[in-house]
Design a protein around this motif. Structure first.
Motif, PDB file in Angstrom:
ATOM      1  N   VAL A 169       0.924  -1.292  -0.143  1.00 12.66           N
ATOM      2  CA  VAL A 169       0.000   0.135   0.281  1.00 12.66           C
ATOM      3  C   VAL A 169       0.995   1.148   0.000  1.00 12.66           C
ATOM      4  CG1 VAL A 169      -1.789   1.312   1.140  1.00 12.66           C
ATOM      5  CG2 VAL A 169      -1.747  -1.084   1.412  1.00 12.66           C
ATOM      6  N   ARG A 170       0.606   2.202  -1.040  1.00 10.88           N
ATOM      7  CA  ARG A 170       1.277   3.206  -1.208  1.00 10.88           C
ATOM      8  C   ARG A 170       0.413   4.680  -1.202  1.00 10.88           C
ATOM      9  NH1 ARG A 170       5.444   2.536   0.913  1.00 10.88           N
ATOM     10  NH2 ARG A 170       6.747   3.850   0.106  1.00 10.88           N
ATOM     11  N   GLU A 171       0.665   5.499  -0.450  1.00  5.99           N
ATOM     12  CA  GLU A 171      -0.198   6.695  -0.646  1.00  5.99           C
ATOM     13  C   GLU A 171       0.566   7.810  -1.331  1.00  5.99           C
ATOM     14  OE1 GLU A 171      -0.660   7.939   3.250  1.00  5.99           O
ATOM     15  OE2 GLU A 171      -1.950   6.152   3.953  1.00  5.99           O
ATOM     16  N   ASN A 172      -0.656   8.683  -1.831  1.00  7.37           N
ATOM     17  CA  ASN A 172      -0.081   9.762  -2.777  1.00  7.37           C
ATOM     18  C   ASN A 172       0.586   9.552  -4.047  1.00  7.37           C
ATOM     19  OD1 ASN A 172      -1.460  11.260  -0.572  1.00  7.37           O
ATOM     20  ND2 ASN A 172       0.380  11.325   0.477  1.00  7.37           N
ATOM     21  N   LYS A 173       0.645   8.212  -4.573  1.00 10.22           N
ATOM     22  CA  LYS A 173       1.396   7.987  -5.697  1.00 10.22           C
ATOM     23  C   LYS A 173       0.258   8.063  -7.009  1.00 10.22           C
ATOM     24  CE  LYS A 173       5.047   6.478  -3.612  1.00 10.22           C
ATOM     25  NZ  LYS A 173       6.559   6.819  -3.831  1.00 10.22           N
ATOM     26  N   GLU A 174       1.147   8.367  -8.064  1.00 11.41           N
ATOM     27  CA  GLU A 174       0.240   8.407  -9.371  1.00 11.41           C
ATOM     28  C   GLU A 174       0.853   7.249 -10.107  1.00 11.41           C
ATOM     29  OE1 GLU A 174      -1.984  10.142 -10.442  1.00 11.41           O
ATOM     30  OE2 GLU A 174      -1.937  11.901  -8.931  1.00 11.41           O
ATOM     31  N   LYS A 175       0.082   6.584 -11.262  1.00  9.92           N
ATOM     32  CA  LYS A 175       0.347   5.547 -11.957  1.00  9.92           C
ATOM     33  C   LYS A 175       1.087   6.274 -13.148  1.00  9.92           C
ATOM     34  CE  LYS A 175      -3.775   4.297 -11.805  1.00  9.92           C
ATOM     35  NZ  LYS A 175      -5.107   3.701 -11.963  1.00  9.92           N
ATOM     36  N   LEU A 176       2.336   5.568 -13.543  1.00 10.28           N
ATOM     37  CA  LEU A 176       2.816   6.051 -15.027  1.00 10.28           C
ATOM     38  C   LEU A 176       3.584   4.857 -15.504  1.00 10.28           C
ATOM     39  CD1 LEU A 176       3.822   8.430 -16.625  1.00 10.28           C
ATOM     40  CD2 LEU A 176       5.765   8.781 -15.177  1.00 10.28           C
ATOM     41  N   LEU A 177       3.262   4.517 -16.640  1.00  9.39           N
ATOM     42  CA  LEU A 177       3.442   3.265 -17.199  1.00  9.39           C
ATOM     43  C   LEU A 177       3.068   2.139 -16.360  1.00  9.39           C
ATOM     44  CD1 LEU A 177       6.854   4.524 -18.818  1.00  9.39           C
ATOM     45  CD2 LEU A 177       4.820   4.201 -19.993  1.00  9.39           C
ATOM     46  N   ASN A 178       4.273   1.463 -15.916  1.00  8.32           N
ATOM     47  CA  ASN A 178       4.014   0.197 -14.830  1.00  8.32           C
ATOM     48  C   ASN A 178       4.775   0.655 -13.545  1.00  8.32           C
ATOM     49  OD1 ASN A 178       6.677  -0.159 -15.713  1.00  8.32           O
ATOM     50  ND2 ASN A 178       6.791  -2.254 -15.563  1.00  8.32           N
ATOM     51  N   LEU A 179       4.880   1.856 -13.237  1.00 13.21           N
ATOM     52  CA  LEU A 179       5.428   2.337 -12.054  1.00 13.21           C
ATOM     53  C   LEU A 179       4.524   3.229 -11.078  1.00 13.21           C
ATOM     54  CD1 LEU A 179       8.909   3.590 -13.545  1.00 13.21           C
ATOM     55  CD2 LEU A 179       8.391   1.424 -12.409  1.00 13.21           C
ATOM     56  N   TYR A 180       4.898   3.378  -9.843  1.00 17.12           N
ATOM     57  CA  TYR A 180       4.077   4.524  -9.222  1.00 17.12           C
ATOM     58  C   TYR A 180       5.023   5.583  -8.838  1.00 17.12           C
ATOM     59  CZ  TYR A 180      -0.092   1.633  -8.458  1.00 17.12           C
ATOM     60  OH  TYR A 180      -1.289   0.971  -9.033  1.00 17.12           O
ATOM     61  N   VAL A 181       4.799   6.787  -8.964  1.00 17.10           N
ATOM     62  CA  VAL A 181       5.784   7.746  -8.705  1.00 17.10           C
ATOM     63  C   VAL A 181       4.951   8.874  -7.743  1.00 17.10           C
ATOM     64  CG1 VAL A 181       6.893   7.637 -10.929  1.00 17.10           C
ATOM     65  CG2 VAL A 181       4.983   9.309 -10.882  1.00 17.10           C
ATOM     66  N   ASP A 182       5.646   9.975  -7.418  1.00 18.82           N
ATOM     67  CA  ASP A 182       5.027  11.064  -6.744  1.00 18.82           C
ATOM     68  C   ASP A 182       4.884  12.281  -7.417  1.00 18.82           C
ATOM     69  OD1 ASP A 182       5.610  10.262  -3.519  1.00 18.82           O
ATOM     70  OD2 ASP A 182       7.243   9.525  -4.649  1.00 18.82           O
ATOM     71  N   ASN A 183       3.719  12.695  -7.250  1.00 18.90           N
ATOM     72  CA  ASN A 183       3.403  13.995  -8.007  1.00 18.90           C
ATOM     73  C   ASN A 183       3.321  15.248  -6.952  1.00 18.90           C
ATOM     74  OD1 ASN A 183       2.255  15.771  -9.739  1.00 18.90           O
ATOM     75  ND2 ASN A 183       0.149  14.894  -9.622  1.00 18.90           N
ATOM     76  N   LEU A 184       4.829  15.519  -6.672  1.00 17.44           N
ATOM     77  CA  LEU A 184       5.337  16.778  -6.082  1.00 17.44           C
ATOM     78  C   LEU A 184       6.158  17.453  -6.806  1.00 17.44           C
ATOM     79  CD1 LEU A 184       6.353  14.758  -2.872  1.00 17.44           C
ATOM     80  CD2 LEU A 184       4.480  15.913  -3.053  1.00 17.44           C
ATOM     81  N   SER A 185       5.824  18.927  -6.414  1.00 11.97           N
ATOM     82  CA  SER A 185       6.923  19.945  -6.985  1.00 11.97           C
ATOM     83  C   SER A 185       8.099  19.779  -6.269  1.00 11.97           C
ATOM     84  CB  SER A 185       6.365  21.175  -6.989  1.00 11.97           C
ATOM     85  OG  SER A 185       5.978  21.808  -5.529  1.00 11.97           O
ATOM     86  N   GLN A 186       9.294  20.563  -6.655  1.00 10.03           N
ATOM     87  CA  GLN A 186      10.577  20.556  -6.179  1.00 10.03           C
ATOM     88  C   GLN A 186      10.243  21.047  -4.605  1.00 10.03           C
ATOM     89  OE1 GLN A 186      14.344  20.930  -7.901  1.00 10.03           O
ATOM     90  NE2 GLN A 186      14.710  22.545  -6.800  1.00 10.03           N
ATOM     91  N   LYS A 187       9.408  22.319  -4.644  1.00  2.26           N
ATOM     92  CA  LYS A 187       9.399  22.860  -3.335  1.00  2.26           C
ATOM     93  C   LYS A 187       8.448  22.040  -2.301  1.00  2.26           C
ATOM     94  CE  LYS A 187       7.503  26.799  -1.356  1.00  2.26           C
ATOM     95  NZ  LYS A 187       6.688  28.176  -1.616  1.00  2.26           N
ATOM     96  N   GLU A 188       7.602  21.298  -2.914  1.00  4.20           N
ATOM     97  CA  GLU A 188       6.888  20.276  -2.042  1.00  4.20           C
ATOM     98  C   GLU A 188       7.705  19.059  -1.753  1.00  4.20           C
ATOM     99  OE1 GLU A 188       2.401  20.715  -3.686  1.00  4.20           O
ATOM    100  OE2 GLU A 188       3.758  19.455  -4.655  1.00  4.20           O
ATOM    101  N   LEU A 189       8.628  18.644  -2.487  1.00  2.00           N
ATOM    102  CA  LEU A 189       9.755  17.504  -2.108  1.00  2.00           C
ATOM    103  C   LEU A 189      10.491  17.988  -1.110  1.00  2.00           C
ATOM    104  CD1 LEU A 189      10.629  14.705  -2.816  1.00  2.00           C
ATOM    105  CD2 LEU A 189      12.138  15.780  -4.588  1.00  2.00           C
ATOM    106  N   LEU A 190      11.186  19.170  -1.175  1.00  2.00           N
ATOM    107  CA  LEU A 190      11.877  19.746  -0.153  1.00  2.00           C
ATOM    108  C   LEU A 190      11.350  19.761   1.362  1.00  2.00           C
ATOM    109  CD1 LEU A 190      13.837  22.745  -1.939  1.00  2.00           C
ATOM    110  CD2 LEU A 190      14.856  20.564  -0.913  1.00  2.00           C
ATOM    111  N   PHE A 191      10.037  20.151   1.317  1.00  2.00           N
ATOM    112  CA  PHE A 191       9.137  20.023   2.464  1.00  2.00           C
ATOM    113  C   PHE A 191       9.010  18.740   3.062  1.00  2.00           C
ATOM    114  CE2 PHE A 191       5.012  20.055   4.763  1.00  2.00           C
ATOM    115  CZ  PHE A 191       5.149  20.836   5.565  1.00  2.00           C
TER     116      PHE A 191
END
Length: 263
Positions: free
Chosen positions: A13-35
């Motif tokens: 179970v992964r939260e706040n992930k987006e599907k992309l191809l056969n992967l799950y990635v995080d949909n964050l801006s760089q500013k949000e990732l730093l936070f």
């Protein structure tokens, strides 16, 4: 939250992930990732961060173990405009491209302000040391607590692996920046992060070379239109021809292969 069932025998179970191809990635801006990274470090929560470009996505399509590592990573960021365009094509648009070579310098400035220690691991002999020296010139109050360039095939040498983990553990960094290239760096942090103990382990590819000045980054406008790969190819055509014009073209087939995945 999203439930990942693409891996045999796994139920993750992964939260706040987006599907992309056969992967799950995080949909964050760089500013949000730093936070988010700051929250993890301040909370003393060990975390792993990977960056996914076209080359990594293609490798992960053939390497189930690498795919598992990416899908289980605390942060999996998209580093490449072609993948951002694919996210729009799929109707699940990502906020922006976030590259390791942009994020790491920003994190270094944050680390200097917060008093976090950084360890640079990877690159050719002398490169992490030059990267550390350049960082200290740009950010005088930064603390680089260690640098090391492992020998070739170190991952097959138990004594060398033990030495690396001991060096990191003794330096006790909050942040470990690993630059071995994919998939070696991803597998290293996935298999060994609990033993060396850094709070945030980052797979950063060629970032150490950019920081050291041994490889020049392309102008920002070229990166913004998705042509950084071509700029790099012009700099190293012999080394990068097969990667960009043979291997990475598989991404076109993957776009169709996974167009309805997870719907």
């Amino acid at each position: 939250c999203l439930r990942l069932n693409n891996l045999r025998g796994d139920d993750i179970v992964r939260e706040n992930k987006e599907k992309l191809l056969n992967l799950y990635v995080d949909n964050l801006s760089q500013k949000e990732l730093l936070f988010e990274a700051e929250k993890r470090i301040m909370g003393r929560t060990p975390s792993q961060m990977v960056f996914v470009n076209v080359d990594v996505a293609v490798k992960a399509d053939k390497d189930e173990y690498l795919r598992k590592i990416i899908n289980e990573a605390d942060f999996a960021m998209v580093d490449g405009m072609p993948l951002v365009w694919i996210s729009y094509l799929y109707g699940r648009p990502l906020k922006e491209k976030v590259s390791g070579s942009d994020f790491v310098p920003a994190l270094c400035r944050e680390a200097a302000d917060k008093g976090w220690k950084i360890f640079l691991l990877g690159g050719a002999e002398g490169v992490p040391q030059r990267a550390a020296a350049n960082l200290k010139k740009r950010i005088p109050n930064i603390t680089i607590c260690g640098t090391y360039s492992p020998p070739m095939q170190f991952e097959k040498d138990k004594e060398e692996l033990a030495k690396i983990k001991r060096m990191i553990a003794e330096a006790s960094p909050e942040i470990l920046i690993v630059c071995f290239g994919c998939p070696k760096q991803e597998k290293f942090i996935y298999e060994h992060s609990r033993e060396y103990g850094a709070l945030l382990s980052i797979c950063a590819g060629a970032t150490v070379d950019f920081l050291a000045g041994t490889v020049k980054r392309c102008p920002r406008w070229i990166s913004s239109i998705g042509m950084e790969w071509f700029y790099r190819f012009l700099k190293e055509p012999r080394r990068l021809f097969k990667r960009y014009f043979v291997d990475d073209l598989r991404i076109l087939a993957m776009v169709f292969k996974y167009r309805s995945w997870g719907e």
